[in-house]
Enzyme design. Structure first.
Site, short mmCIF file in Angstrom:
data_model
loop_
_atom_site.label_atom_id
_atom_site.label_comp_id
_atom_site.label_asym_id
_atom_site.label_seq_id
_atom_site.Cartn_x
_atom_site.Cartn_y
_atom_site.Cartn_z
N ARG A 112 29.59 -92.51 -15.88
CA ARG A 112 30.71 -92.23 -14.98
C ARG A 112 31.71 -93.34 -15.15
O ARG A 112 31.35 -94.51 -15.39
CB ARG A 112 30.24 -92.02 -13.56
N GLU B 220 22.13 -101.54 -10.53
CA GLU B 220 21.10 -101.30 -9.52
C GLU B 220 20.11 -100.28 -10.05
O GLU B 220 20.36 -99.61 -11.06
CB GLU B 220 21.71 -100.80 -8.20
N GLU C 104 22.74 -97.65 0.32
CA GLU C 104 22.92 -96.82 -0.86
C GLU C 104 24.10 -95.90 -0.63
O GLU C 104 24.53 -95.72 0.50
CB GLU C 104 21.68 -95.93 -1.07
N GLY C 105 24.60 -95.35 -1.72
CA GLY C 105 25.58 -94.27 -1.56
C GLY C 105 27.02 -94.69 -1.78
O GLY C 105 27.93 -93.87 -1.69
N LYS D 193 26.27 -107.60 -1.41
CA LYS D 193 25.71 -106.25 -1.20
C LYS D 193 24.76 -106.20 -0.01
O LYS D 193 23.78 -106.94 0.03
CB LYS D 193 24.93 -105.81 -2.43
N ARG E 30 17.05 -93.47 -11.35
CA ARG E 30 18.17 -93.71 -12.28
C ARG E 30 18.50 -95.19 -12.26
O ARG E 30 18.74 -95.76 -11.20
CB ARG E 30 19.41 -92.91 -11.87
N ASN F 57 18.18 -96.91 -8.75
CA ASN F 57 18.17 -95.91 -7.68
C ASN F 57 16.82 -95.20 -7.64
O ASN F 57 16.41 -94.61 -8.63
CB ASN F 57 19.25 -94.86 -7.93
N LYS G 163 18.22 -103.26 -2.46
CA LYS G 163 18.90 -104.34 -3.18
C LYS G 163 18.10 -105.64 -3.08
O LYS G 163 18.08 -106.44 -4.00
CB LYS G 163 20.30 -104.56 -2.59
N SER H 243 21.81 -88.94 -8.27
CA SER H 243 22.47 -87.66 -8.54
C SER H 243 23.11 -87.60 -9.92
O SER H 243 23.07 -88.56 -10.68
CB SER H 243 23.50 -87.38 -7.46
P1 ADP Z 1 25.31 -98.23 -4.25
O1 ADP Z 1 23.89 -98.19 -3.84
O2 ADP Z 1 26.26 -98.18 -3.13
O3 ADP Z 1 25.61 -97.25 -5.34
P2 ADP Z 1 25.71 -100.26 -6.31
O4 ADP Z 1 24.95 -101.51 -6.42
O5 ADP Z 1 25.46 -99.24 -7.34
O6 ADP Z 1 25.50 -99.70 -4.84
O7 ADP Z 1 27.25 -100.61 -6.29
C1 ADP Z 1 28.25 -99.61 -6.23
C2 ADP Z 1 29.25 -99.79 -7.34
O8 ADP Z 1 29.85 -101.09 -7.26
C3 ADP Z 1 28.68 -99.72 -8.74
O9 ADP Z 1 28.59 -98.39 -9.17
C4 ADP Z 1 29.67 -100.54 -9.53
O10 ADP Z 1 30.83 -99.76 -9.85
C5 ADP Z 1 30.09 -101.62 -8.54
N1 ADP Z 1 29.25 -102.82 -8.70
C6 ADP Z 1 28.06 -103.05 -8.11
N2 ADP Z 1 27.54 -104.24 -8.50
C7 ADP Z 1 28.41 -104.77 -9.37
C8 ADP Z 1 28.45 -105.98 -10.12
N3 ADP Z 1 27.48 -106.89 -10.04
N4 ADP Z 1 29.53 -106.20 -10.91
C9 ADP Z 1 30.53 -105.30 -10.99
N5 ADP Z 1 30.55 -104.15 -10.31
C10 ADP Z 1 29.52 -103.87 -9.50
MG MG Z 2 25.07 -97.23 -7.23
#
Ligand code: ADP
Ligand code: MG
Length: 479
Positions: free
Chosen positions: A453, A145, A369-370, A365, A128, A147, A309, A152
């Site tokens: 979402r 990101e 994950e998660g 970051k 995803r 996945n 990441k 899910s």
């Molecule tokens: P995870 O693997 O924990 O899901 P993500 O990279 O998806 O990590 O980050 C989690 C959440 O943080 C995202 O769903 C988003 O809401 C927010 N987020 C992540 N990166 C950014 C970004 N560059 N700008 C704004 N919000 C972000």
């Molecule tokens: Mg995420």
């Protein structure tokens, strides 16, 4: 930069009496169609409660939605190539591996199975790719990101177009339903599992879902099982934790993973992506056993490593996409936002300086994950000051903060007062992709569906399972 706004699909606020009545109907629709989760506070296997959802589908520009859909097979193939490029993975992860024990645990398994000889050259990816629109760029999508493990909500969100058709009709706006795309994520993801099963080609073999000790997001997982049970009654599915896999499986002389007397054809991980899911060495041993086996893994461990990441950041570095994606490089680069390494070199130092000067513009970051692991705003500054001279910083990446447009709406939650207040919300789009292939041959590569979402505009993160976000479905706008 101030955040722009998009209009909700129908005018709000909705009149009190109508609002209360439609929320009651919507909650029952959700419950009776499995738009649900287990209650974290009062856990019981005897009941599900509604998963949080927004009452109205959120607007999303049609052209950006279609762009993301069309790009999915390109991204699937890119990640497939990354996963099979041993040198790129090694170079990209080497600094992070020194300080990140969890990623090192996965990488060591990958090295070990390569040394021993890979017993299963096919990988299955149920991927995803996640996006936020960026206001500063004319509401163009930017990738949050990619996945590659336990992505899910494909099942739950497949039900949502029907729920929103019902809600919009109850509100007298049935004319709007033409703007909501159908979502076939569930059947598409399941077809990936059954196609891999058929490629495994051993009659009587079984499918194994690797699950958490307690699955709160049970509907999303079970719908996959129910769908496969209905469409392929010949396939038996088991759910086991890594601890149970340690106790209940073995490798036979052909390196088949044997569970309940049958070879496992496909292992689908819905757990195993974070350190807490490996509480003892047994879970690591179980993971190694699975990876050593002939079972087709979803994801294979190299797919999981490609989803880190650090890899996302390395792909944004000059020249990487050109080498790995060829002619598709400009289309992919277009969805990337600023991504910076924090390695100990000139570019790492300047990234640290840049973030310290304006921390609100960035997200920090770790290789996790998660949800719930990233740092924002003041915490970015604090962490960079703390880690500035520590090797620890190589396990993080720095990402430009994406600023999505705001929409007003209602979030419906179990146990919350009805009606909820009108709140400012932002939405994150996910596009599901399926890929099956070996290093040299791709058997299947598709886009299969989407999810949306939505979270409060002032919340940093919006994981639905974590209780922050709400399920949604795009309402496509011709802008
Ligand atoms: P995870 O693997 O924990 O899901 P993500 O990279 O998806 O990590 O980050 C989690 C959440 O943080 C995202 O769903 C988003 O809401 C927010 N987020 C992540 N990166 C950014 C970004 N560059 N700008 C704004 N919000 C972000
Ligand atoms: Mg995420």
């Amino acid at each position: 930069m101030s955040q722009s706004r998009l209009a909700s699909c129908i005018p709000i606020p909705i009149e009190h009496k109508i609002l209360v009545s439609v929320i009651e109907k919507a909650k029952d629709w959700a419950l009776m169609h499995g738009v649900g989760m287990r209650d974290k506070k009062n856990f019981t296997k005897d009941a599900i409660q509604i998963a949080p959802f927004v009452l109205l589908p959120s607007p999303f520009p049609r052209s950006e939605f279609e762009k993301a859909v069309e790009l999915q097979p390109v991204l699937n193939e890119l990640m497939h190539k990354v996963a099979h490029d041993d040198e790129f993975l090694e170079q990209t992860l080497k600094n992070a591996l020194q300080v990140d024990e969890f990623t090192r645990g996965l990488y060591n398994i990958w090295m070990k199975v390569r040394e021993e000889g890979i017993m299963q050259s096919l990988s299955l990816g149920l991927f995803r790719s996640d996006y936020l629109m960026h206001v500063g760029d004319g509401n163009k999508i930017k990738q949050v990101e990619f996945n590659t493990v336990a992505a899910s909500f494909g099942a739950l969100t497949s039900n949502l177009p029907a729920m929103y058709r019902y809600i919009l009709r109850q509100l007298g706006h049935g004319d709007l339903i033409k703007n909501m795309p159908e979502n076939l994520a569930l059947s598409g993801l399941c077809a990936g599992i059954t196609e891999a099963y058929d490629l495994f080609g051993v009659p009587g073999s079984v499918v194994l879902f690797v699950v958490e000790e307690v699955s709160y997001n049970i509907c999303d997982q079970r719908f996959h099982e129910f769908h496969i049970a209905e469409t392929r009654p010949d396939i038996m599915i088991y759910r086991k934790t890594l601890g149970e896999i340690y106790e209940e499986t073995e490798l036979n002389e052909k390196k088949q993973l044997i569970l309940e007397g049958s070879p496992v054809a496909v292992v689908y991980y819905r757990s195993g992506y974070e350190p807490a899911q490996y509480p003892t060495p047994k879970e690591w041993d179980a993971r190694l056993r699975v990876e050593r086996s002939t079972a087709i893994k979803c994801p294979s461990i190299q797919y999981q490593l490609a989803g880190t990441k650090k890899v996302q950041q390395a792909l944004a570095a000059p020249g990487a996409l050109e080498r790995l994606a060829g002619g598709a490089a400009p289309r992919i680069r277009d969805i990337f936002t600023g991504l910076y390494s924090l390695d100990f070199d000139d570019s790492g130092e300047s990234a640290v300086e840049m973030a310290l000067a304006d921390a609100d513009k960035f997200v920090l970051k770790p290789q996790r994950e998660g949800g719930g692991n990233n740092l924002y705003g003041a915490a970015v500054r604090e962490a960079l000051l703390r880690m500035r001279r520590s090797r620890e910083r190589a396990a993080y990446i720095l990402m430009e903060r994406i600023l999505p447009p705001i929409v007003s709406g209602y979030v419906v939650r179990a146990g919350a007062p009805v009606p909820p207040p009108v709140t400012d919300l932002v939405s994150e789009l996910g596009i599901f992709g399926v890929i099956i292939g070996t290093k040299d041959k791709i058997y299947s590569n598709k886009q299969v569906g989407h999810m949306l979402r939505t979270k409060l505009a002032d919340a940093d993160e919006g994981g639905v399972a974590a209780g922050l976000g709400a399920l949604d479905s795009p309402y496509l706008l011709d802008m």
